[in-house]
Design an enzyme around this catalytic site. Structure first.
Site, PDB file in Angstrom:
ATOM      1  N   HIS A  74       0.723  -1.255  -0.140  1.00 57.57           N
ATOM      2  CA  HIS A  74       0.149   0.023   0.002  1.00 57.57           C
ATOM      3  C   HIS A  74       0.734   1.246  -0.143  1.00 57.57           C
ATOM      4  CE1 HIS A  74       0.115  -0.762   4.724  1.00 57.57           C
ATOM      5  NE2 HIS A  74       1.107   0.105   4.221  1.00 57.57           N
ATOM      6  N   HIS A 107      -1.198   5.134   9.990  1.00 59.19           N
ATOM      7  CA  HIS A 107       0.050   5.405  10.045  1.00 59.19           C
ATOM      8  C   HIS A 107       0.095   6.825  10.595  1.00 59.19           C
ATOM      9  CE1 HIS A 107       0.025   2.531   6.496  1.00 59.19           C
ATOM     10  NE2 HIS A 107       1.325   2.511   6.693  1.00 59.19           N
ATOM     11  N   HIS A 160      10.202  -4.254   4.070  1.00 61.29           N
ATOM     12  CA  HIS A 160      10.793  -2.886   3.790  1.00 61.29           C
ATOM     13  C   HIS A 160      10.848  -2.359   5.176  1.00 61.29           C
ATOM     14  CE1 HIS A 160       6.365  -1.923   4.392  1.00 61.29           C
ATOM     15  NE2 HIS A 160       6.809  -0.613   4.156  1.00 61.29           N
ATOM     16  N   GLU A 178       4.023  -5.117   8.434  1.00 62.90           N
ATOM     17  CA  GLU A 178       2.523  -5.209   8.246  1.00 62.90           C
ATOM     18  C   GLU A 178       2.084  -6.392   7.148  1.00 62.90           C
ATOM     19  OE1 GLU A 178       2.964  -0.349   6.818  1.00 62.90           O
ATOM     20  OE2 GLU A 178       3.338  -2.025   5.292  1.00 62.90           O
TER      21      GLU A 178
END
Lengths: 115, 279
Positions: B12, B59, B193, B240
């Site tokens: 995303h 976030h 990541h 995530e």
């Protein structure tokens, strides 16, 4: 209190200890969701930091625009990204700064990971 | 009765939203990533879901460190998007489905999941970008949504094992809803990541590939890792993948319809899977 575990190099686990330490800094960065607040910060950075009660370490890290210093002062990257956004910096600019690479070198490192 | 017709998982990252806003889908950097969604578009056109349950992590838009729920479920009539600090393009608001939301909430709490219930919720790029990837074109959204949010900002994070159980419970909740609805469950985020620290730019393709393969054949494989071990394997934001796991767990056995994996998109190993319930 941090959970006992072997450290992961170059990585800060944002746990309760970090969240307490960085609360004021992260709260200020959260306020940058609003464009009016970003403009206000740019108008008078010192006053804006004072309003959120940043400590000296956090103020210096903000002044230096230095992501590793901001993390050391309790900053969480999700909120710090909003601070970086004020200056038009994206996550690759931030990555380059933290790893001591140029943006082009950092991008090349990412490309290499896919080969 | 409502039925889960498929599960879609995708990255995303904000750069996707910028690429869509600038129309860069055919650029060499982006084309392999966007092309991966073509089979998903064909599948969605045929499957015609009514509702998307979107499992995502906020976030710093809807939640802050003042009150940080581990699991939250939206029960709003509408979910707007907002500027997240970088002037990113907003999208049309998503319509909610409060009756289904409350059914899911009642069912989850009935199974001892202590969730946070939200009648107002703004959704960030972790909802908007996957939705725009799945339903491109910028028109009104063809599905209503029920957002399910999982904390990945502040440790302690929920364990992979707990997320798996949450997903199973969401699956049972949907399956016990009386209205005839076709539901697609979307899990957004990952894959490996790391944005922060000297380790920024960390990507682990071997782990990502093993994780993706496990979702089809052995979905509890990743539950052997603690949340901090997942940080080690997949990066601080790679955790995530818990969204993928939760979404996958809403189905019992699955077959793989489409899969994509492309490194890098921005700082991220971008993955996509479309799974259908096995007959």
């Amino acid at each position: 209190m941090s959970t006992a575990r072997p450290a992961i190099s170059g990585t800060t686990i944002f746990d309760g200890a970090e969240a307490q330490k960085g609360y004021a800094l992260n709260k200020m960065c959260m306020s940058f969701n609003d464009a009016a607040h970003r403009a206000e910060f740019l108008r008078d950075e010192e006053a804006y930091c004072s309003r959120y009660g940043l400590n000296d370490q956090q103020r210096e890290a903000i002044q230096h625009r230095n992501v590793l210093e901001l993390i050391a002062a309790g900053g969480n990257i999700y909120y710090l990204a909003k601070f970086a956004g004020i200056f038009g910096l994206d996550v690759q600019d931030i990555g380059a700064q933290q790893t001591g690479l140029s943006k082009k070198e950092f991008q090349e490192k990412l490309l290499a990971a896919g080969r | 009765m409502a039925k889960i017709i498929g599960c879609i998982t995708t990255s995303h990252v904000p750069a996707i939203g910028r690429a869509i806003a600038k129309g860069l889908q055919e650029e060499p950097y982006w084309k392999p990533f966007f092309d991966g969604f073509k089979p998903v578009h064909r599948w969605l056109a045929e499957a015609e879901p009514d509702v998307a349950v979107v499992v995502y992590n906020d976030h710093g838009l809807n939640f802050f460190l003042d009150k940080m729920p581990t699991f939250a479920v939206g029960a709003a009539p509408e979910y707007p998007s907002m500027d997240e600090g970088w002037n990113i393009p907003t999208v049309l608001p998503f319509r909610g489905d409060p009756p289904l939301s409350w059914h899911v909430i009642n069912s989850l709490v009935g199974e001892d999941f202590d969730i946070t219930m939200c009648q107002e919720m703004v959704v960030d790029h972790a909802v908007c970008n996957p939705m725009a990837l799945l339903w491109p074109g910028g028109g009104d959204w063809p599905v209503r949504i029920v957002p399910v949010e999982i904390n990945t900002v502040q440790h302690p994070l929920p364990s992979a094992a707990r997320c798996f159980k949450l997903g199973e419970a969401i699956g049972r909740a949907i399956g016990s809803y009386e209205e005839d609805l076709r539901v697609v469950v979307i899990g957004t985020g990952g894959l490996s990541h790391q944005l922060d620290g000297e380790r920024a730019g960390f990507i682990n393709t071997a782990f990502d590939r093993e994780f993706m393969a496990s979702l089809t054949r052995d979905p509890t494989w990743v539950t052997k890792f603690s949340a901090v071990e997942l940080v080690e394997q997949a990066g601080t934001q790679g955790v995530e993948l818990l969204m993928w796991l939760t979404a996958r767990a809403t189905l019992t056995s699955v077959r793989e319809i489409a899969v994509g994996y492309h490194v890098p998109i921005s700082n991220t190993a971008a993955g996509m899977m479309l799974l259908e319930p096995a007959a």
